[in-house]
Write an enzyme that holds these catalytic residues in place. Structure first.
Site, PDB file in Angstrom:
ATOM      1  N   SER A   1       0.830  -1.120   0.032  1.00  0.00           N
ATOM      2  CA  SER A   1       0.138   0.137  -0.079  1.00  0.00           C
ATOM      3  C   SER A   1       0.855   1.074  -0.041  1.00  0.00           C
ATOM      4  CB  SER A   1      -1.174  -0.080   1.232  1.00  0.00           C
ATOM      5  OG  SER A   1      -0.235   0.369   2.453  1.00  0.00           O
TER       6      SER A   1
ATOM      7  N   LYS B   1       1.968   4.311   7.338  1.00  0.00           N
ATOM      8  CA  LYS B   1       1.133   5.142   6.791  1.00  0.00           C
ATOM      9  C   LYS B   1       1.948   6.511   6.563  1.00  0.00           C
ATOM     10  CE  LYS B   1      -3.151   3.144   7.093  1.00  0.00           C
ATOM     11  NZ  LYS B   1      -2.918   1.880   6.572  1.00  0.00           N
TER      12      LYS B   1
END
Lengths: 148, 443
Positions: free
Chosen positions: A64, A101
């Site tokens: 991701s 993230k």
């Protein structure tokens, strides 16, 4: 009265063990004029790690963060002494796992967001239990040979 | 440049007059459990206990486990069912991890204190300058958050004029929530109020015998000990007693020892995962311990001049047996070959057939520094050979250290190793080997 973080001074012991083979042998003949110029080589630790005390390594699982240049199986270097700021790629503690993230600020709200479309952003105010574990500073990616 | 420098030193001197020295005592809270919680998010904020070597007893608890009333020091097998029922996480001790985090902690302390004395794996004394009459609470608070940010370990800080008082301050810091892990007992009005609450047993340096003697004389807390008759305590406990009393009064008697004095002996011993009864297996175990001990010896640049080998059966078994033998060496050495040869001779001596040994160990004593090595008159081995052996040993240490595993071994230690101590519950997560680092998810 001021506290010193882990920013390293030059006094610290070298982080690597590099052993030039030629430096200590005993020889009876004329000493090599190159002896004094033996270099230890490029020290990747010095290049990649600014603060050894607060630096930790993690292994990446998942894709991701590909747009940020971080791939599955990469070796991630984290420096905990850096204060997390918007724009940093951070390791967060979420639901008993380390999650990778990017920290984003929109208006007065902070979010954790994957660098990929269709991934929902996590609003930090909605999660009380969340903790930023550290700021990622390098990702080491092995280049694999393609079968052509 | 020169003039500004001298000005600097002059102002510094003036400043120093208004400074006194404060002693701080720092320890990590539930250190082993905190290390595991830092590196493993699945146990963060959860109840967790750590087991001793060979998964014997509970030696550390996270604050969550402590609040559940799980006792310290109890044998694991007795509590196994209870822990499973309560859903408590259990880990074998992971000393690679604790060692690395401890090292980082001490380096951070060294950077922020003037002097530092490392007292144990999770405890240290330090000194800092105290500006006249200034409380160091804020300094401690900043240090605490700095350490948490850098290595993720919560600590407690006690600040005072002496070591004994700093220990007490740390104790108070831990006990009271509102101090958030920091207490400065140096400049407070109601010092006696706090000292009254500290039992004599909890004063650093007071052993069981001395505390009994004090209690018989009506001395029960730190304040009473401080104010008791000097003559009485001196008569019975001499300088040792006076030192503690003076430290309680705020007079420094036990200074900070920055460099720990050279170690006098090295002991490597382990419990086996199952009892062994053959000489081969015992030899193997002893050989392994000799390798660890002798490479430690070389690391600290020391030589040994006496070796002890010991082994024992379970103290709970009917025919308890303990074997121990010592051999003095003519010439002090750090050569694995010589130490190994002697140790195996000693093992031969102490071995008894049909005994089930559960523990063995090697002690190297009468250590001396390699710098002042004495050459014996009767040294049969030439200096040249000795030099080569030293290099061979160091090379093996280096290769093993670089590979993180003992890739190079000496003959007698290389057979099957399944008697190695049990670490069934080890997380295998750590910060020092690339195969065992934690995973971060990007999915």
């Amino acid at each position: 009265m001021y506290l010193k973080g882990s920013y390293s001074s030059k006094k610290e012991a070298p982080s690597t063990q590099l052993f030039p083979l030629a430096s200590e042998t005993i020889s009876a003949g004329f000493p090599s004029p190159a002896e004094d110029y033996i270099e230890l080589g490029i020290d990747l630790n010095k290049y990649l790690i600014k603060n050894p005390i607060s630096t930790f390594f993690l292994r990446v699982s998942g894709n991701s963060m590909n747009n940020a240049g971080i791939y599955n199986d990469d070796l991630l270097i984290i420096d905990r002494s850096i204060n997390p700021n918007p724009g940093h790629i951070v390791v967060a503690l979420l639901d008993g796992e380390f999650t990778l993230k990017r920290l984003i600020k929109e208006g007065s709200n902070y979010y954790l967001k994957a660098d990929k479309e269709n991934y929902p952003a996590i609003n930090l105010y909605e999660y009380i239990e969340i903790e930023i574990w550290g700021v990622a500073i390098h990702s080491i990616h092995e280049l694999k040979r393609l079968k052509i | 440049m020169g003039s500004s420098n001298s000005l600097d030193t002059r102002t510094k001197k003036i400043k120093d007059i208004n400074m006194s020295k404060a002693i701080i005592q720092i320890d990590a809270n539930n250190f082993y459990a905190s290390c595991e919680q830092m590196i493993d998010p699945s146990v963060k904020g959860k109840s967790l206990v750590i087991l001793s070597n060979n998964d014997g007893c509970i030696i550390a608890r996270s604050s969550e486990a402590r609040n559940m009333g799980i006792p310290m020091g109890h044998p694991y097998f007795k509590l196994k069912n209870k822990l499973t029922k309560l859903n408590v996480n259990v880990r074998s001790s992971n000393y690679e991890l604790y060692g690395d985090i401890s090292n980082r902690l001490m380096q951070l302390l060294r950077k922020n204190c003037e002097e530092i004395e490392i007292y144990s794996i999770d405890e240290a004394f330090g000194t800092i300058k105290r500006p006249k009459d200034k409380c160091l609470y804020q300094w401690g608070k900043d240090l605490r958050s700095l350490i948490y940010q850098n290595i993720g370990i919560p600590i407690s800080i006690g600040i005072a004029e002496t070591k004994v008082l700093s220990k007490i301050a740390n104790h108070i810091a831990k006990k009271t929530q509102k101090n958030s892990g920091i207490f400065d007992i140096g400049i407070i009005e109601n010092k006696d109020y706090y000292l009254n609450q500290i039992k004599v047993d909890n004063v650093w340096g007071i052993g069981k015998k001395m505390s009994k003697w004090l209690k018989e004389r009506g001395i029960t807390n730190a304040r009473e000990l401080r104010d008791m008759s000097i003559n009485k305590i001196q008569e019975k406990y001499g300088v040792v007693g006076l030192r503690i009393q003076n430290e309680l009064k705020g007079k420094v008697c036990i200074p900070i020892k920055e460099i720990s004095s050279d170690r006098k002996e090295i002991c490597v011993s382990r419990s086996f995962s199952y009892p062994i009864d053959s000489i081969e297996e015992l030899n193997q175990a002893i050989s392994k311990y000799v390798l660890i001990a002798s490479s430690k010896l070389r690391k600290y640049n020391q030589l040994t001049s006496a070796i002890t080998v010991f082994t024992r059966t379970s103290p709970y078994s009917k025919d308890f047996f303990k074997g121990e033998a010592t051999e003095k060496l003519n010439i002090a050495t750090s050569d694995t070959r010589i130490i190994l040869r002697q140790s195996l001779c000693l093992t031969e001596k102490i071995f008894k057939p049909y005994k089930k040994f559960i523990k063995a160990g090697v002690i190297l004593h009468k250590l001396q520094s390699n710098q002042y090595k004495q050459r014996s008159l009767f040294n049969e081995r030439g200096i040249h050979e000795e030099f080569h052996m030293e290099r061979l040993n160091n090379l093996i240490d280096t290769i093993n250290a670089r590979n993180r595993k003992d890739v190079l071994n000496w003959g007698s230690s290389t057979i099957a190793k399944d008697w190695n101590p049990r670490r069934e519950k080890i997380s295998y997560l750590n910060t020092t080997t690339i195969e065992n680092i934690p995973t971060v998810f990007a999915n």
